[in-house]
Each structure stands twice: as C-alpha cells, then as structure tokens.
Write an enzyme that holds these catalytic residues in place. Structure first.
Site: not given
Length: 484
Positions: A259-261
């Site tokens: 995920s980008k997070r």
RNA sequence: GGCCCUGUCGUCUAGUGGCCUAGGACGGAGCCCUCUCACGGCUCAAACCCGGGUUCGAAUCCCGGCAGGGUCACCA
C-alpha cells in the site's frame, strides 16, 4: 472474439506497483491476442481524486512503455473515458433500475445508518473502538419497499440496489481463481448512487465495462468479493457479464497488501529515481505471480509473446528488492550500450556532470561499468570521476599503493606511457605485462599504483579501458599529480 | 467474527499420482578465473504447514486442523 481489456485506476496518488502490474497483464494480454487495451479513469471519489494524480498515472505508464489504445489523450469509440464526465449516464441507468423495481431511493440519513450499524454491533457484543464491520451488519432500509411521497422525491436520497432474495449460492468461473461461489445471504442492498448523484465503484464499473464493451475484466484479487454484487447488477440490467481474472496480490515485506501508506516501494516512480530500468521493473513484476517454466529473464517482447492468464498463480507474492536489483543488473549489462547511455544520462547530470552527452565516451564508460552497476544511480556515481579534471586520491589507497615503491613504479610506468602512440585499451593493456616481464614485479604491483593514481581508488575496469576512457591528457595529468 | 482465497527452500517459483534422492532463480557460504572490483563458471547449505484418509504408490486427490492474505463504506 477480439479481447477488450482495461486498466481503470482511481487517481488518488501516484501509479503504484499493484496497479502497474494489473496494467501490464492487461496490456500484455491485449497485445498478445490482437485485442484492445483501454485506460479508464475512475475519479468518482471526489475527496481524494486529483488531476495531478491523473497525470502521475499517465506518466508512470508512459515511463513503463505501456500504451493504451483507447482512453485519455487518445480517445476512442466509447467516450468519455473519465467517469466524472459521464455522470448523466449513471443517473439514467439508475433511473431505469428504479422504474423496474430493481433499485430504490433510500431516504435514510447517514446518521440513522450509523446509529443502526452501531446498535447492531453492540447487540453482538462489540464495543466502542471495535471494528463494527465484524458484526456482519446488513442494512434493511425502511424504504426498500415503500413508495416515496411527492415531497420526498424532491429531497435527495441514495439509490440502493435491491438485492434479490434467493436461496443457495451463486458464483462465476475466474480465469485465475477458477470457480468461486458465495451464499446469497451474504449480500446487502449496496449503494449505486450517492446522495449527490455520484456513482459508487460497483455501479460505475459495471456501467462502464458494459458501455466500453469490455469482455475480460482482469484486476487484483482484492476485488473478487465485489464481483458478486456486480454480477447481480449485470443480471438485473440484462447485460452479459465479461469474463474475469483476479490476480494475486503483491505483498510488502510485512506480508500485507502493498500500500501507498506503508510501503515506499509501492511507488513506481521511486524505482525510476533509484535507477531501475523500466523493462527490468516490468520483468520483475511480471514474475510476481506469473511464471513460464524455469525462466526468469524476459524482455518486453518475450512477455508479449508468452503471457497468459492461465499461467498466473493464486498465491500472493512478497516484494523482493534483491531480485529486482539482480534483474536490473542483468538488463543493464545486456542492453544496447547506447540505450543505457541515454538512460544513465539524467543521473549523470544529477550527479554534477552537466556537460555529459550521449557520445562515444559515454558509451565507452557504459561498457566499462555495465557489469559493475546494479542501478543507473550506481553507474552514474562510478562514471562521474571520468568526467572531472583531476581526482582526489583516497588516503587508504594511497597508503597501500603509492608509497615509495609504488611511486617508483608509477614513474617507470609514466616513462613507458610517454612512448605510447595510440591511446587505446588494446595498446595500453599489454604495458602492465611488458613492465612485469622487464622488472620481475607482479602485475598487481604495477596495475594498482597506476589505478590509484588515475582513479583515486583501488577499483576500476581493466587498466587499459580505464586509461582509454580517461584520455591521454587527463591520465597523464593525474599521474603527474600523484607523483608530485 | 462471517464469507472468499491460499499454504513447496528466507523470497519468487517448477511440479497436475510413479520421471522427485523435489528442479531453477534471487539472496547466503566456499572455490576457480583474475592487474583491482565486477562479470562468468563450479560446489555447498536451504522447502513439500500438521494430522488423518484414498491408492500398490501422494508435494500432487479427499477430509480435518493450523497458519497467512483478502473482503465486509454514501473508498476504489
């Protein structure tokens, strides 16, 4: 039947690795089978979608060399390819469903819904702070079968799909996952249109895939569950559904969905900045979930020839930076040197060599360092000293190789070099051997002082190549400097 | 938690009942090549989640555990 596939990102940030692989597999499938690859922008999340993200995604795809036949910038027979530009169409389809009794306006407020969800969760023993979704709440709106009054029709409401009440299971045959079934009572009356008239994913996706005549939907496995409500929608609309292929996920080092997070490596462009070649990245992500016997290295052309969804596995893959690095090293050392020179040029400029251009010298430098660099960044760092005037000699290297004996040897080498007429590796290389034979010194005792003098360190390509790359003038200047 | 999916070396995988003494690649260890560093070559360590079946025979089929992932929004 000609395949029509699509990649439908939502522009809420950069192009991420999972998206890139979805795009890649769709694109390869279209290219292999003479099909059409459609790019569609799903920007109905007004909170998070930005025009900058659209550009970032387009640029990411362009960098990877993935081109689209229909979509932003190129148009196509089923415009628009951006969802916010066809809101009227979704409204029209929703109205049709309502008039047929297959969907209904739900006048419940968000507060009522939240309260109902919370009450249900608490009745199940969940407490404040728990994830209420675990309770298995299914909303039965009081408006499901009610007839709205004329006044109500003036107010806004969400539009919900009326999930048919049926027994048993239903499912579909997935090209990757094979047969998947789910019980009917697992489903809820999901929202088609928000209160503001903007459609939700499950709805816009179905309308667009139908409108754009997509006949194979290949996407990440996180979407297998949403396939069921979508299938119900196809049925209610009387449309024939496409085939599906749900690809396994790419996991971060912590084994959770990339995920980008949490995972910086999810950013495609980060890899560009790190000096990864686009075809190396493509090769690497293709191998995450897809395989072809024992083969590991694939050019894009080979991928286009060999890719098939039937060879995509079902198990999620963990991101492995060492493997990426090794694949990148392979493509750096086997690609056309001129292409590598072009690729490394921006990195060389960034490293502080603005005068560098793609010329014979750079290509020679690439040849010298392509077996010694895992990334373009690394290559730029190594090539840089060959573009500067003079060089700083590392203390340790000088101490080891440029002591009294080393300098004496260097003086002798200098005399020999003065007599060299053609400054080419082929002519320069034998000098070490000639001096070795004349003096009885080991080759290392000759090459190392010279190497340190001209490169400042103990590591470089073969001494002949190193000298040629430097050029006579600069090489002699550095030798003189080391001697003084 | 319900539902769905998965489970072969640390990682990506080959393997579709006998070809498996489980193969390849990355990473690791070592050797060779060698003017340095690399490249390359060779060698080694390293896995069928567990338990029951079915079968003459199971990594491969079935069942049950266990473990991991996904999903359950007026996000996509």
């Amino acid at each position: 039947m000609m395949p029509r596939v699509r990649f439908a990102p939502s522009p809420t940030g950069y192009l991420h690795i999972g998206g890139a692989r979805t795009a890649l597999f769709n694109w390869l499938y279209a290219r292999k089978n003479g099909g059409v690859f459609v790019l569609r922008i799903e920007d109905t999340d007004q909170e998070r979608s930005t025009p900058e993200s659209v550009q970032a995604i387009l640029q990411g795809l362009q960098w990877l060399g993935i081109d689209w036949d229909e979509g932003p910038g190129v148009g196509g027979p089923f415009p628009p390819y951006t969802q916010m530009e066809k809101i009227g169409r979704y409204t029209q389809v929703a109205e049709m469903l309502i008039s047929e009794g297959k969907a209904y306006r739900d006048y419940s407020t968000e507060e009522e819904l939240t309260a109902a969800r919370k009450a249900f969760a608490e009745s199940k023993g969940l407490k404040e702070g728990d994830d209420f979704r675990k309770a298995g709440f299914k909303y039965r709106s009081p408006w499901r079968d009610a007839t709205p009054t004329p006044e109500q029709l003036q107010t806004t409401a969400v539009v919900r799909f009326k999930m048919p009440d049926r027994e048993g299971k239903f499912g579909f045959d997935d090209m990757v996952q094979k047969r998947i079934d789910k019980p009917f009572d697992d489903f809820d009356d999901f929202v088609l249109l928000r209160k503001d008239g903007i459609p939700l994913y499950n709805f816009s996706c179905v309308v667009d895939d139908h409108d754009m005549e997509i006949n194979l939907v290949a996407r990440g496995a996180e979407h297998v569950n949403s396939t069921f409500p979508q299938l119900m929608l196809y049925e209610a609309l009387g449309w024939s559904p496409p085939a599906f292929a749900h690809m396994p996920l790419i996991l971060g080092p912590d084994r959770e969905k990339l995920s980008k997070r949490r995972h910086p490596e999810a950013d495609v462009m980060l890899h560009r900045a790190n000096g990864i070649l686009p075809n190396a990245l493509l090769n690497f992500i293709a191998r995450l979930g897809w395989g072809h016997g024992n083969d590991e290295l694939f050019s894009v052309a080979q991928l286009k020839e060999l890719f098939d969804f039937t060879a995509v596995g079902k198990t999620n893959g963990v991101w492995n930076p060492e493997k990426l690095s090794s694949i990148n090293a392979h493509w750096i050392k086997t690609s056309d040197p001129k292409a590598i020179a072009e690729a490394v040029l921006p990195f060389l400029h960034a490293a502080g060599v603005p005068e560098a251009v793609v010329d014979a010298k750079l290509e020679k430098a690439v040849m010298g360092f392509r077996e010694r660099s895992k990334t373009l960044v690394e290559m730029a760092m190594k090539v840089k000293p060959y573009y500067t005037r003079g060089v700083t000699i590392e203390g340790e290297a000088a101490a080891k190789h440029l002591g009294l004996e080393g300098k004496q040897m260097l003086g002798r080498i200098r005399e020999t070099l003065l007599g060299v007429t053609t400054w080419r590796a082929a002519d320069l290389d034998p000098i070490v051997k000639v001096i070795s034979e004349a003096t009885g010194a080991k080759m290392g005792a000759i090459a190392q002082p010279l190497r340190v003098a001209v490169t400042g360190g103990t590591v470089s390509p073969g001494i002949g190549d190193t000298l040629e790359l430097l050029g006579r003038e600069e090489a002699m200047r550095r030798i003189d400097a080391a001697l003084s």
